[in-house]
Design an enzyme around this catalytic site. Structure first.
Site, PDB file in Angstrom:
ATOM      1  N   HIS A  22       0.821  -1.204   0.000  1.00  0.00           N
ATOM      2  CA  HIS A  22       0.000   0.000   0.000  1.00  0.00           C
ATOM      3  C   HIS A  22       0.860   1.260   0.000  1.00  0.00           C
ATOM      4  O   HIS A  22       0.450   2.281  -0.560  1.00  0.00           O
ATOM      5  CB  HIS A  22      -0.990  -0.019   1.171  1.00  0.00           C
ATOM      6  CG  HIS A  22      -2.188  -0.852   0.869  1.00  0.00           C
ATOM      7  ND1 HIS A  22      -2.179  -2.222   0.979  1.00  0.00           N
ATOM      8  CD2 HIS A  22      -3.418  -0.514   0.416  1.00  0.00           C
ATOM      9  CE1 HIS A  22      -3.365  -2.691   0.624  1.00  0.00           C
ATOM     10  NE2 HIS A  22      -4.135  -1.671   0.278  1.00  0.00           N
ATOM     11  N   TYR A  41     -10.034   7.585   1.835  1.00  0.00           N
ATOM     12  CA  TYR A  41     -10.062   6.126   2.015  1.00  0.00           C
ATOM     13  C   TYR A  41      -8.968   5.749   3.006  1.00  0.00           C
ATOM     14  O   TYR A  41      -7.797   6.045   2.791  1.00  0.00           O
ATOM     15  CB  TYR A  41      -9.826   5.473   0.657  1.00  0.00           C
ATOM     16  CG  TYR A  41      -9.987   3.973   0.559  1.00  0.00           C
ATOM     17  CD1 TYR A  41     -10.270   3.169   1.647  1.00  0.00           C
ATOM     18  CD2 TYR A  41      -9.865   3.355  -0.674  1.00  0.00           C
ATOM     19  CE1 TYR A  41     -10.420   1.804   1.511  1.00  0.00           C
ATOM     20  CE2 TYR A  41     -10.007   1.982  -0.828  1.00  0.00           C
ATOM     21  CZ  TYR A  41     -10.283   1.214   0.281  1.00  0.00           C
ATOM     22  OH  TYR A  41     -10.426  -0.143   0.143  1.00  0.00           O
ATOM     23  N   TRP A  76      -4.794  -5.621  -9.220  1.00  0.00           N
ATOM     24  CA  TRP A  76      -4.472  -5.318  -7.820  1.00  0.00           C
ATOM     25  C   TRP A  76      -4.935  -6.458  -6.918  1.00  0.00           C
ATOM     26  O   TRP A  76      -4.229  -6.883  -6.020  1.00  0.00           O
ATOM     27  CB  TRP A  76      -5.108  -3.995  -7.393  1.00  0.00           C
ATOM     28  CG  TRP A  76      -4.828  -3.644  -5.964  1.00  0.00           C
ATOM     29  CD1 TRP A  76      -5.698  -3.739  -4.917  1.00  0.00           C
ATOM     30  CD2 TRP A  76      -3.603  -3.156  -5.416  1.00  0.00           C
ATOM     31  NE1 TRP A  76      -5.096  -3.334  -3.758  1.00  0.00           N
ATOM     32  CE2 TRP A  76      -3.800  -2.974  -4.037  1.00  0.00           C
ATOM     33  CE3 TRP A  76      -2.361  -2.859  -5.961  1.00  0.00           C
ATOM     34  CZ2 TRP A  76      -2.803  -2.501  -3.194  1.00  0.00           C
ATOM     35  CZ3 TRP A  76      -1.364  -2.385  -5.115  1.00  0.00           C
ATOM     36  CH2 TRP A  76      -1.591  -2.214  -3.749  1.00  0.00           C
ATOM     37  N   TRP A  77      -6.129  -6.957  -7.159  1.00  0.00           N
ATOM     38  CA  TRP A  77      -6.630  -8.072  -6.349  1.00  0.00           C
ATOM     39  C   TRP A  77      -5.733  -9.291  -6.488  1.00  0.00           C
ATOM     40  O   TRP A  77      -5.444  -9.961  -5.497  1.00  0.00           O
ATOM     41  CB  TRP A  77      -8.046  -8.424  -6.743  1.00  0.00           C
ATOM     42  CG  TRP A  77      -9.076  -7.413  -6.345  1.00  0.00           C
ATOM     43  CD1 TRP A  77      -8.941  -6.390  -5.449  1.00  0.00           C
ATOM     44  CD2 TRP A  77     -10.404  -7.331  -6.835  1.00  0.00           C
ATOM     45  NE1 TRP A  77     -10.094  -5.678  -5.357  1.00  0.00           N
ATOM     46  CE2 TRP A  77     -11.019  -6.237  -6.192  1.00  0.00           C
ATOM     47  CE3 TRP A  77     -11.134  -8.065  -7.748  1.00  0.00           C
ATOM     48  CZ2 TRP A  77     -12.333  -5.863  -6.438  1.00  0.00           C
ATOM     49  CZ3 TRP A  77     -12.447  -7.705  -7.994  1.00  0.00           C
ATOM     50  CH2 TRP A  77     -13.041  -6.613  -7.345  1.00  0.00           C
TER      51      TRP A  77
END
Length: 104
Positions: A22, A41, A76-77
């Site tokens: 991240h 977020y 990304w997942w």
């Protein structure tokens, strides 16, 4: 604007790698999230349970529902799947958290 909160689950021993990924989040992913109406977020960690608690704000209108179909989101997942509990398509498992209190 709406606020959306949910829980996700890390696997044991991956906190540092989750944080690193991240910290190095892809610019095309942050642009996609912003363009989809997501802002402010944050993801919090309960170190005792390895639960992640995410809170984000959604502008209206937004296209958040289309994100699971976007190639950047899918990539990304796939990148994050080894670190988390995921669905068969590598989407992180999410448990919605209903709001019980909010103070502006």
């Amino acid at each position: 604007m709406t606020i959306h909160a949910f829980k996700m689950q890390l696997k044991p021993g991956v906190i540092d790698e989750y944080r690193k990924r991240h910290d190095e989040i892809w610019p095309e992913l942050t642009a996609l999230l912003t363009d989809s109406g997501i802002h402010d977020y944050s993801i919090f960690l309960d170190e005792d349970t390895l639960s992640l608690f995410a809170v984000l704000k959604l502008r209206e209108p937004n296209t958040r529902e289309a994100l699971p179909h976007h190639p950047v989101m899918k990539r990304w997942w796939d990148h994050m799947a080894p670190l988390m509990e995921v669905e068969p398509d590598n989407r992180p498992r999410e448990w919605p958290l209903p709001m019980l209190f909010h103070q502006d």
